[in-house]
Every structure is written in structure tokens, then in C-alpha cells.
Write a protein that holds these residues in place. Sequence first.
Motif, PDB file in Angstrom:
ATOM      1  N   ALA A   9      46.156  -3.744  -9.343  1.00 30.18           N
ATOM      2  CA  ALA A   9      45.410  -4.025 -10.571  1.00 30.18           C
ATOM      3  C   ALA A   9      45.562  -5.492 -10.961  1.00 30.18           C
ATOM      4  CB  ALA A   9      45.897  -3.118 -11.705  1.00 30.18           C
ATOM      5  N   ASN A  10      46.776  -6.040 -10.814  1.00 21.79           N
ATOM      6  CA  ASN A  10      46.991  -7.450 -11.140  1.00 21.79           C
ATOM      7  C   ASN A  10      46.155  -8.358 -10.236  1.00 21.79           C
ATOM      8  OD1 ASN A  10      48.947  -6.382 -12.837  1.00 21.79           O
ATOM      9  ND2 ASN A  10      50.383  -8.033 -12.447  1.00 21.79           N
ATOM     10  N   PHE A  11      46.122  -8.047  -8.940  1.00 22.88           N
ATOM     11  CA  PHE A  11      45.386  -8.905  -8.025  1.00 22.88           C
ATOM     12  C   PHE A  11      43.877  -8.711  -8.162  1.00 22.88           C
ATOM     13  CE2 PHE A  11      49.536  -9.012  -5.745  1.00 22.88           C
ATOM     14  CZ  PHE A  11      49.748 -10.365  -5.923  1.00 22.88           C
ATOM     15  N   LYS A  12      43.444  -7.514  -8.500  1.00 22.26           N
ATOM     16  CA  LYS A  12      42.027  -7.316  -8.777  1.00 22.26           C
ATOM     17  C   LYS A  12      41.614  -8.153  -9.989  1.00 22.26           C
ATOM     18  CE  LYS A  12      38.590  -3.820 -10.007  1.00 22.26           C
ATOM     19  NZ  LYS A  12      38.344  -2.414 -10.418  1.00 22.26           N
ATOM     20  N   THR A  13      42.465  -8.153 -11.008  1.00 23.40           N
ATOM     21  CA  THR A  13      42.206  -8.978 -12.189  1.00 23.40           C
ATOM     22  C   THR A  13      42.167 -10.447 -11.818  1.00 23.40           C
ATOM     23  OG1 THR A  13      43.258  -7.352 -13.639  1.00 23.40           O
ATOM     24  CG2 THR A  13      43.095  -9.597 -14.482  1.00 23.40           C
ATOM     25  N   LEU A  14      43.100 -10.879 -10.969  1.00 22.78           N
ATOM     26  CA  LEU A  14      43.129 -12.275 -10.533  1.00 22.78           C
ATOM     27  C   LEU A  14      41.821 -12.664  -9.855  1.00 22.78           C
ATOM     28  CD1 LEU A  14      44.497 -14.985  -9.911  1.00 22.78           C
ATOM     29  CD2 LEU A  14      45.463 -13.929  -7.872  1.00 22.78           C
ATOM     30  N   ALA A  59      46.092 -10.145 -18.458  1.00 26.78           N
ATOM     31  CA  ALA A  59      47.053  -9.083 -18.155  1.00 26.78           C
ATOM     32  C   ALA A  59      48.259  -9.254 -19.064  1.00 26.78           C
ATOM     33  CB  ALA A  59      47.480  -9.162 -16.697  1.00 26.78           C
ATOM     34  N   ILE A  60      48.542  -8.242 -19.890  1.00 24.85           N
ATOM     35  CA  ILE A  60      49.685  -8.347 -20.796  1.00 24.85           C
ATOM     36  C   ILE A  60      50.676  -7.217 -20.521  1.00 24.85           C
ATOM     37  CG2 ILE A  60      48.419  -9.562 -22.618  1.00 24.85           C
ATOM     38  CD1 ILE A  60      48.280  -6.936 -24.152  1.00 24.85           C
ATOM     39  N   PRO A  61      51.969  -7.564 -20.448  1.00 29.58           N
ATOM     40  CA  PRO A  61      52.985  -6.542 -20.175  1.00 29.58           C
ATOM     41  C   PRO A  61      53.277  -5.719 -21.428  1.00 29.58           C
ATOM     42  CG  PRO A  61      54.018  -8.685 -20.433  1.00 29.58           C
ATOM     43  CD  PRO A  61      52.541  -8.907 -20.548  1.00 29.58           C
ATOM     44  N   THR A  62      53.230  -4.416 -21.312  1.00 29.57           N
ATOM     45  CA  THR A  62      53.532  -3.521 -22.429  1.00 29.57           C
ATOM     46  C   THR A  62      54.734  -2.653 -22.064  1.00 29.57           C
ATOM     47  OG1 THR A  62      52.134  -1.708 -21.649  1.00 29.57           O
ATOM     48  CG2 THR A  62      51.061  -3.431 -22.959  1.00 29.57           C
ATOM     49  N   GLU A  64      48.499  -3.938 -19.562  1.00 29.15           N
ATOM     50  CA  GLU A  64      47.171  -3.664 -20.106  1.00 29.15           C
ATOM     51  C   GLU A  64      46.312  -4.882 -19.811  1.00 29.15           C
ATOM     52  OE1 GLU A  64      44.847  -1.707 -23.826  1.00 29.15           O
ATOM     53  OE2 GLU A  64      46.978  -1.385 -23.479  1.00 29.15           O
ATOM     54  N   TYR A  65      45.049  -4.634 -19.459  1.00 26.34           N
ATOM     55  CA  TYR A  65      44.145  -5.710 -19.067  1.00 26.34           C
ATOM     56  C   TYR A  65      43.069  -5.845 -20.140  1.00 26.34           C
ATOM     57  CZ  TYR A  65      46.709  -4.984 -14.804  1.00 26.34           C
ATOM     58  OH  TYR A  65      47.728  -4.847 -13.900  1.00 26.34           O
ATOM     59  N   LEU A  66      43.112  -6.959 -20.855  1.00 23.27           N
ATOM     60  CA  LEU A  66      42.234  -7.161 -22.002  1.00 23.27           C
ATOM     61  C   LEU A  66      41.227  -8.269 -21.729  1.00 23.27           C
ATOM     62  CD1 LEU A  66      44.884  -7.261 -24.891  1.00 23.27           C
ATOM     63  CD2 LEU A  66      43.443  -5.316 -24.252  1.00 23.27           C
ATOM     64  N   ASP A  94      39.120  -2.852 -31.475  1.00 29.54           N
ATOM     65  CA  ASP A  94      39.055  -1.400 -31.612  1.00 29.54           C
ATOM     66  C   ASP A  94      40.136  -0.864 -32.560  1.00 29.54           C
ATOM     67  OD1 ASP A  94      41.383  -1.601 -30.140  1.00 29.54           O
ATOM     68  OD2 ASP A  94      40.631  -0.554 -28.370  1.00 29.54           O
ATOM     69  N   HIS A  95      40.731  -1.784 -33.349  1.00 28.40           N
ATOM     70  CA  HIS A  95      41.724  -1.457 -34.375  1.00 28.40           C
ATOM     71  C   HIS A  95      43.093  -1.082 -33.817  1.00 28.40           C
ATOM     72  CE1 HIS A  95      38.423  -1.688 -37.193  1.00 28.40           C
ATOM     73  NE2 HIS A  95      37.783  -0.732 -36.535  1.00 28.40           N
ATOM     74  N   ARG A  96      43.294  -1.255 -32.512  1.00 31.76           N
ATOM     75  CA  ARG A  96      44.625  -1.044 -31.955  1.00 31.76           C
ATOM     76  C   ARG A  96      45.457  -2.297 -32.128  1.00 31.76           C
ATOM     77  NH1 ARG A  96      45.058  -0.203 -26.240  1.00 31.76           N
ATOM     78  NH2 ARG A  96      43.179  -1.450 -26.005  1.00 31.76           N
ATOM     79  N   LYS A  97      46.784  -2.117 -32.096  1.00 31.04           N
ATOM     80  CA  LYS A  97      47.658  -3.272 -31.983  1.00 31.04           C
ATOM     81  C   LYS A  97      48.696  -2.981 -30.911  1.00 31.04           C
ATOM     82  CE  LYS A  97      51.019  -2.416 -35.726  1.00 31.04           C
ATOM     83  NZ  LYS A  97      51.655  -3.024 -36.913  1.00 31.04           N
ATOM     84  N   ILE A  98      49.031  -4.021 -30.137  1.00 35.43           N
ATOM     85  CA  ILE A  98      49.909  -3.871 -28.977  1.00 35.43           C
ATOM     86  C   ILE A  98      51.050  -4.876 -29.092  1.00 35.43           C
ATOM     87  CG2 ILE A  98      50.060  -3.980 -26.454  1.00 35.43           C
ATOM     88  CD1 ILE A  98      47.032  -3.522 -26.362  1.00 35.43           C
ATOM     89  N   LEU A  99      52.268  -4.392 -28.895  1.00 42.78           N
ATOM     90  CA  LEU A  99      53.442  -5.268 -28.908  1.00 42.78           C
ATOM     91  C   LEU A  99      53.730  -5.738 -27.483  1.00 42.78           C
ATOM     92  CD1 LEU A  99      55.774  -6.519 -30.566  1.00 42.78           C
ATOM     93  CD2 LEU A  99      57.111  -4.465 -30.028  1.00 42.78           C
TER      94      LEU A  99
END
Length: 251
Positions: free
Chosen positions: A128-133, A146-149, A154-156, A177-182
Motif C-alpha cells: 500500500a505504501n509503494f502503491k501510494t508512492l 500516508a499517516i501512521p495511526t 491511513e492514506y489521505l 468527513d468529521h473524523r479526527k485522527i491522532l
Amino acid sequence: MALKTIIVDDELDAVNFIRSIIEEYCPKLEVVGTGHSAKEGSKLIINKTPDLVFLDVEMPHGSGFDLLANFPDKTFDVIFITAFNHYAIQAIKFSAVDYILKPININEFISAVDKVLDKKASNDYRNANFKTLLENVRSTLPSKLAIPTSNGMEYLNTKEIIRVEADRSYSWFYLKDHRKILVSRNLKEYQELLTDRNFFRTHNSHLINLEYVKKYIRSEGGAIELIDGSQVPISRGKRDLFLLQMAKLAK
């Protein structure tokens, strides 16, 4: 058991230097092959089935990204080796992929190797990381972050992000979408990544997407209201630059 490692770089001196660092400082790696082009690297990967590939970004007759595109289902980790290239590094950073800058610093090299050794990533996570790259490389500007959760990655798309708020060494992402991610990274890292995409740091603790500014409130302290109804403070020294940036967007 040592990780089977190959080195792909068109510069012979770079290949030899990387090999010497591995032999002296990285006992958990074993170099099983070296190549000097994307074509040679592809053959090595097929024949040697490595665990780790050190891969130069810019090579004649095909880049490191071109090589990766030949392996949609990767079972190996990659550490990119690159001379300073702002665009390539932005794409790599956006995609949470490891890299080392030339000229190679031995401590940074060892640190990158340690990160790979510490990872317990599944093939799904790695691919998934390399597809995003590869998506980011093909774009005019990298746009998928790509953010580490706590649960993985998660890919935003950057257009999903309204603002980012610092929480000590962590960051909260507030989304459309009103979510929040740490996220377990500090705000400065995301400021460096997102500034070119119309994000603006209004305050030590706040980074906002200028596309989603609703109004500027000229109060004693100064504040900015965003489309989700949130208000963030703006430092006195940042007001003029903020207004200038908004004027550019409004054209």
C-alpha cells in the motif's frame, strides 16, 4: 538469519560505499547482488528474491520508481538512495517510505537500516505504501499522504484535511468527513510536507488548509474560522502573510 540485500545504483563508487557500510556496520544484512540500472535491478530481484533493496532514484534508462512499478506485489523492503531532488523526496516522504540522501551519511544509513529491521510490516502494508508512492510520483504534486495511526497506516488525499493541530509530540488531523485522527508525529513534519499544497501554519499549534477558510475574525487576538465551524488563533506576526496568501487564492 541475515536479510538478503541487493544494491541498485548506476554509480559504481556509491555501490561500493554502500557495500562497505553494510559489511562494517550492518551484520544483519548480507549483500547478495548489485546492479547499475533499473533493468539489472529487476533481474536481480527476480533471481535473488531479496528482503531489502537499496535503490537509487535517478538512473539512466529507467528510474528506481520505474523498477518498483514492475513489482506490484512486493515481498521486499526498499530504502531509496537519492541526491537532493525536492520533488522525488516530497513524493517519498508523502508515502512514508524510507530514504537516504547522497552524499551518504553513515549514521543516517544505519538509522534507516535499523528502522527496516524494527518493522513488522505485512506485505499488504508495504505494498500500500509503494502503491501510494507510485501514485504520488505520477502526479504533478504528491497528493496522497500516508499517516501512521495506532492501527497501521491511513492514506489521505490532502483535500480531505481541514486542519492539523499539535498535541505535544503528536498531531490531530481534522477531516472533511468529521473524523479526527491522532498521529504520532509532530506538527513541524506536516508543515514541511503540506506548505506547497496551500496549508498555512497560523500558530505554533495549528496548521490549516487555506482552501477551507470561512472567515478571518479581526478580534484582539485574531482568529480564523474554518468550514467545519472550528476557530483557530493566528499569531500577530502571521496575519499579514495569511491575508496575502488568501488574496492569492481568491484571484
